[in-house]
Design a protein around this motif. Sequence first.
Motif, PDB file in Angstrom:
ATOM      1  N   THR A  67      10.257  -1.670 -15.789  1.00 45.28           N
ATOM      2  CA  THR A  67       9.121  -1.572 -16.451  1.00 45.28           C
ATOM      3  C   THR A  67       8.808  -1.247 -17.724  1.00 45.28           C
ATOM      4  N   ALA A  68       8.408  -1.507 -18.728  1.00 45.21           N
ATOM      5  CA  ALA A  68       8.872  -0.689 -20.185  1.00 45.21           C
ATOM      6  C   ALA A  68       8.656   1.493 -19.729  1.00 45.21           C
ATOM      7  N   ASP A  69       7.776   1.778 -19.207  1.00 47.09           N
ATOM      8  CA  ASP A  69       8.209   2.715 -19.037  1.00 47.09           C
ATOM      9  C   ASP A  69       9.103   3.751 -18.424  1.00 47.09           C
ATOM     10  N   HIS A  70      10.155   4.283 -19.310  1.00 45.27           N
ATOM     11  CA  HIS A  70      10.496   4.460 -18.665  1.00 45.27           C
ATOM     12  C   HIS A  70      11.173   6.228 -17.820  1.00 45.27           C
ATOM     13  N   ARG A  71      10.000   7.055 -18.521  1.00 45.13           N
ATOM     14  CA  ARG A  71       9.507   7.947 -17.895  1.00 45.13           C
ATOM     15  C   ARG A  71      10.774   8.546 -16.189  1.00 45.13           C
ATOM     16  N   THR A  72      10.447   9.992 -15.538  1.00 44.34           N
ATOM     17  CA  THR A  72      11.675   9.672 -14.670  1.00 44.34           C
ATOM     18  C   THR A  72      10.102   9.976 -14.334  1.00 44.34           C
ATOM     19  N   ARG A  73       9.993   9.485 -12.254  1.00 50.68           N
ATOM     20  CA  ARG A  73       8.943   9.564 -11.962  1.00 50.68           C
ATOM     21  C   ARG A  73       9.418  10.303  -9.856  1.00 50.68           C
ATOM     22  N   LEU A  74       8.940  11.751  -9.869  1.00 48.17           N
ATOM     23  CA  LEU A  74       9.544  11.914  -8.791  1.00 48.17           C
ATOM     24  C   LEU A  74       8.394  11.935  -7.827  1.00 48.17           C
ATOM     25  N   VAL A  75       8.432  11.203  -6.742  1.00 48.36           N
ATOM     26  CA  VAL A  75       6.922  11.038  -6.048  1.00 48.36           C
ATOM     27  C   VAL A  75       7.971  11.395  -4.644  1.00 48.36           C
ATOM     28  N   PHE A  76       6.130  12.914  -3.843  1.00 50.97           N
ATOM     29  CA  PHE A  76       6.622  13.955  -2.638  1.00 50.97           C
ATOM     30  C   PHE A  76       5.664  13.355  -2.210  1.00 50.97           C
ATOM     31  N   ILE A  77       5.843  13.319  -0.423  1.00 51.12           N
ATOM     32  CA  ILE A  77       5.030  13.534   0.257  1.00 51.12           C
ATOM     33  C   ILE A  77       4.953  14.473   1.712  1.00 51.12           C
ATOM     34  N   ALA A  78       4.244  15.027   1.505  1.00 45.98           N
ATOM     35  CA  ALA A  78       5.221  16.131   2.423  1.00 45.98           C
ATOM     36  C   ALA A  78       3.694  16.900   3.259  1.00 45.98           C
ATOM     37  N   VAL A 109       3.281  13.323  -8.346  1.00 46.34           N
ATOM     38  CA  VAL A 109       4.110  12.591  -8.514  1.00 46.34           C
ATOM     39  C   VAL A 109       4.694  13.895  -9.806  1.00 46.34           C
ATOM     40  N   LEU A 110       6.293  14.441  -9.205  1.00 41.68           N
ATOM     41  CA  LEU A 110       6.477  14.955 -10.864  1.00 41.68           C
ATOM     42  C   LEU A 110       6.994  13.733 -11.803  1.00 41.68           C
ATOM     43  N   TRP A 111       6.335  13.831 -13.357  1.00 39.09           N
ATOM     44  CA  TRP A 111       6.959  13.019 -14.362  1.00 39.09           C
ATOM     45  C   TRP A 111       7.379  13.680 -15.496  1.00 39.09           C
ATOM     46  N   ARG A 112       8.422  13.315 -15.169  1.00 36.68           N
ATOM     47  CA  ARG A 112       9.506  13.917 -16.732  1.00 36.68           C
ATOM     48  C   ARG A 112       9.412  13.294 -18.081  1.00 36.68           C
ATOM     49  N   ASN A 124       0.804  -1.453  -0.305  1.00 34.68           N
ATOM     50  CA  ASN A 124       0.176   0.013   0.099  1.00 34.68           C
ATOM     51  C   ASN A 124       1.096   1.433   0.096  1.00 34.68           C
ATOM     52  N   GLU A 125       0.669   1.864  -1.486  1.00 32.07           N
ATOM     53  CA  GLU A 125       1.479   3.703  -0.804  1.00 32.07           C
ATOM     54  C   GLU A 125       0.321   4.564  -1.705  1.00 32.07           C
ATOM     55  N   PHE A 126       0.625   6.168  -0.055  1.00 34.58           N
ATOM     56  CA  PHE A 126      -0.297   6.289   0.167  1.00 34.58           C
ATOM     57  C   PHE A 126       0.139   7.736  -1.364  1.00 34.58           C
ATOM     58  N   GLY A 127       0.347   7.504  -2.326  1.00 36.35           N
ATOM     59  CA  GLY A 127      -0.061   8.663  -2.898  1.00 36.35           C
ATOM     60  C   GLY A 127      -0.565   7.764  -4.958  1.00 36.35           C
ATOM     61  N   GLU A 128      -0.363   8.673  -5.374  1.00 39.02           N
ATOM     62  CA  GLU A 128      -1.173   8.135  -6.777  1.00 39.02           C
ATOM     63  C   GLU A 128      -0.439   7.010  -7.431  1.00 39.02           C
ATOM     64  N   THR A 129       0.978   7.234  -7.137  1.00 36.97           N
ATOM     65  CA  THR A 129       1.878   6.638  -8.343  1.00 36.97           C
ATOM     66  C   THR A 129       3.044   6.359  -6.897  1.00 36.97           C
ATOM     67  N   GLY A 130       3.289   4.859  -6.532  1.00 37.42           N
ATOM     68  CA  GLY A 130       4.222   4.298  -5.639  1.00 37.42           C
ATOM     69  C   GLY A 130       5.490   3.977  -6.515  1.00 37.42           C
ATOM     70  N   LEU A 131       6.385   3.678  -5.965  1.00 43.74           N
ATOM     71  CA  LEU A 131       7.442   2.994  -6.467  1.00 43.74           C
ATOM     72  C   LEU A 131       8.412   1.881  -5.948  1.00 43.74           C
ATOM     73  N   ASP A 132       7.310   1.223  -4.925  1.00 46.93           N
ATOM     74  CA  ASP A 132       7.703  -0.042  -4.348  1.00 46.93           C
ATOM     75  C   ASP A 132       7.690  -0.853  -4.563  1.00 46.93           C
ATOM     76  N   HIS A 133       6.037  -1.155  -5.941  1.00 46.37           N
ATOM     77  CA  HIS A 133       5.784  -1.863  -6.067  1.00 46.37           C
ATOM     78  C   HIS A 133       7.041  -2.894  -7.608  1.00 46.37           C
ATOM     79  N   ASP A 134       7.726  -1.014  -8.244  1.00 41.93           N
ATOM     80  CA  ASP A 134       9.117  -1.914  -8.965  1.00 41.93           C
ATOM     81  C   ASP A 134      10.099  -2.045  -8.401  1.00 41.93           C
ATOM     82  N   LEU A 135      10.161  -1.823  -6.928  1.00 38.10           N
ATOM     83  CA  LEU A 135      11.522  -2.009  -6.174  1.00 38.10           C
ATOM     84  C   LEU A 135      11.259  -3.609  -5.551  1.00 38.10           C
TER      85      LEU A 135
END
Length: 350
Positions: free
Chosen positions: A314-325, A250-253, A54-65
Amino acid sequence: MSGHFSALLRAEAPHHGPRVPVSVLTGFLGSGKTTWLNRLLASPDLSGTAVIVNEFGETGLDHDLLTAAAPDDVVLLPNGCLCCAVRGDLVQALGALMDRPGQAIQRVVIETSGLAEPGPILRTLLLDPLLSPRYRLGTVFCTVDAVLGQSSLAQHPEALAQLAAADEVLLTKLDLIADPAQTAPLRDCLAQLNPSATVRALGPDGVDLLRQRLLAPGPDLAPAPGPAFYHPLAAPPTGPSHLADVQSFVLWRDEPLDLDGFAQWLDLVVAAQGEKLLRFKGLVQTVQTPEQPLVVHAMQHLFHPPAYLPAWPTADHRTRLVFIARGLDREALESTLDVMARRRRPRRPT
Ligand SMILES: Nc1nc2c(ncn2[C@@H]2O[C@H](COP(=O)(O)OP(=O)(O)OP(=O)(O)O)[C@@H](O)[C@H]2O)c(=O)[nH]1
């Protein structure tokens, strides 16, 4: 149709097999839950372990990690914390795990979000009429960061609630402390706040300790309730959520970022707004190594050494920066990142 009520409507006849233990891994933001779970799941004798993240934000990274787990064995519950927004999803996810074809599930580990209060999750596990005939509570683990743990406990009620629910407290990041005696005040504080929990240092033999605990979760003492058994799930909510002032985005680039420009931007963010930052984590595609994502973690003002993954998960190589603040200026982050990335981007050959 989805949600807890509709799951109840679809409830089938009670199940009478042995109940599957569900352990809960909780702990404040960045205290090491995913790191240690990943190490644990690499043990071959823990196959048959399903993981709910379970992650707090709309996009988590733990799943990928969580690279050590088979992808089919990981269920992601994003967008809220399990104790409030997605409790119905937890019931559904556990129901679906039990019904899925293939190898039977031997145990489940739920990694809560770093902001979850475990009480309502435990109540759901123990009392939900759909779950309790099939699942039983295993061990509640709580990771506590040896460096930041005491300040998190002092400042964040969520960290206290997580500690209070624990059977086993797992002290992480001891390798960052030069003298083990420095942890004495934290250990005293833990013993005072939860005297019944066992406090374990997660050193080199940490994985083995956790493995043993998961493999032997103790006897199934409470009988499964019969079909006529009913418990209300929880008292109706009375006040604002404990997370009312917490923001997550999340900031995506799409384009790779220059490593130096990105590093300077992040230093600037922490210098200017660091006290508002609860947690930052990112997968970054850099100009320098576009095929190996850079993983960056920060808890409040404390950064961990960045590391490169051998490949994109995954196939998605975009930068994703997750902030909780709490109270971070998102627009300022967006615009400064663009300026620094643009200024630093190397010129393409003409
Ligand atoms: N040196 C050191 N670093 C650690 C240890 N445990 C975790 N870390 C680092 O701490 C950072 C955060 O670890 P995570 O495992 O992502 O923490 P988490 O609790 O899952 O974080 P959230 O899911 O955001 O709450 C990462 O950079 C890890 O490499 C440890 O025992 N020692």
